[in-house]
Design a protein around this motif. Structure first.
Motif, PDB file in Angstrom:
ATOM      1  N   ALA A 103     -10.698  55.714  53.509  1.00  0.00           N
ATOM      2  CA  ALA A 103     -11.079  56.433  51.879  1.00  0.00           C
ATOM      3  C   ALA A 103     -11.623  57.208  52.664  1.00  0.00           C
ATOM      4  O   ALA A 103     -11.722  57.997  52.231  1.00  0.00           O
ATOM      5  N   TRP A 104     -12.517  57.103  53.852  1.00  0.00           N
ATOM      6  CA  TRP A 104     -13.780  58.577  54.710  1.00  0.00           C
ATOM      7  C   TRP A 104     -12.252  59.026  55.200  1.00  0.00           C
ATOM      8  O   TRP A 104     -13.142  60.843  54.425  1.00  0.00           O
ATOM      9  N   SER A 105     -11.683  58.262  56.169  1.00  0.00           N
ATOM     10  CA  SER A 105     -10.674  59.278  56.701  1.00  0.00           C
ATOM     11  C   SER A 105     -10.135  60.443  55.188  1.00  0.00           C
ATOM     12  O   SER A 105      -9.454  62.052  55.581  1.00  0.00           O
ATOM     13  N   THR A 106     -10.061  60.243  53.869  1.00  0.00           N
ATOM     14  CA  THR A 106      -9.214  61.090  53.129  1.00  0.00           C
ATOM     15  C   THR A 106     -10.322  62.392  52.620  1.00  0.00           C
ATOM     16  O   THR A 106      -9.865  63.327  52.702  1.00  0.00           O
ATOM     17  N   ALA A 107     -11.524  61.541  52.387  1.00  0.00           N
ATOM     18  CA  ALA A 107     -12.524  62.397  51.725  1.00  0.00           C
ATOM     19  C   ALA A 107     -12.563  63.214  53.145  1.00  0.00           C
ATOM     20  O   ALA A 107     -12.487  64.782  52.593  1.00  0.00           O
ATOM     21  N   PHE A 108     -12.662  63.507  54.674  1.00  0.00           N
ATOM     22  CA  PHE A 108     -13.075  64.220  55.946  1.00  0.00           C
ATOM     23  C   PHE A 108     -12.188  65.368  55.654  1.00  0.00           C
ATOM     24  O   PHE A 108     -12.513  66.301  55.891  1.00  0.00           O
ATOM     25  N   VAL A 109     -10.393  64.319  55.362  1.00  0.00           N
ATOM     26  CA  VAL A 109     -10.164  65.600  55.809  1.00  0.00           C
ATOM     27  C   VAL A 109      -9.749  66.374  54.563  1.00  0.00           C
ATOM     28  O   VAL A 109      -9.326  67.962  54.739  1.00  0.00           O
ATOM     29  N   GLU A 110      -9.704  66.082  52.999  1.00  0.00           N
ATOM     30  CA  GLU A 110      -9.576  66.880  52.371  1.00  0.00           C
ATOM     31  C   GLU A 110     -10.380  68.091  51.630  1.00  0.00           C
ATOM     32  O   GLU A 110     -10.575  68.498  51.760  1.00  0.00           O
TER      33      GLU A 110
END
Length: 119
Positions: free
Chosen positions: A59-66
């Motif tokens: 979830a954190w990685s997805t938010a960061f990349v977005e």
């Protein structure tokens, strides 16, 4: 507070709540959701949701990349390996959702990726 800025037809919308005695995570989240509901309802939702992620790291990685993509980062140099699997997966999902816009280049070593990224 609700703020919108719009250089080149882009908008950034921010919302927040004040933490006071008796505040709870749920009540603050509800307050922010109400504040931002009207404005955020004007824009299409991302096809990638944090709730659909299997782990907090994903979830954190997805938010960061977005957020990087929203900030204009369109090319990622990745070095696939077990330490950065959540980030690699998030970049891959972003390249699928933003096909033709976001590009990922696989490089076999981190130092080489760093040199390629800075030119």
């Amino acid at each position: 507070e609700r703020t919108a800025t719009g250089p080149e037809a882009k908008a950034s919308v921010f919302g927040g709540a004040g933490i006071v005695d008796g505040s709870t995570v749920q009540s603050e989240w509800t307050e922010i959701s109400h504040k931002m509901g009207v404005v955020s309802g004007l824009f299409p939702q991302s096809p990638i949701t944090l709730q659909s992620q299997s782990t907090p790291n994903a979830a954190w990685s997805t938010a960061f990349v977005e957020e990087l993509v929203r900030s204009g980062v369109m090319q990622f140099y990745i070095c696939p390996g077990s330490r950065n699997t959540p980030l690699t997966a998030a970049v891959y999902r972003s390249t699928r959702v933003n096909a033709g816009i976001v590009r990922a280049v696989s490089v076999h070593d981190e130092r080489g990726a760093g040199f390629r990224a800075v030119g």
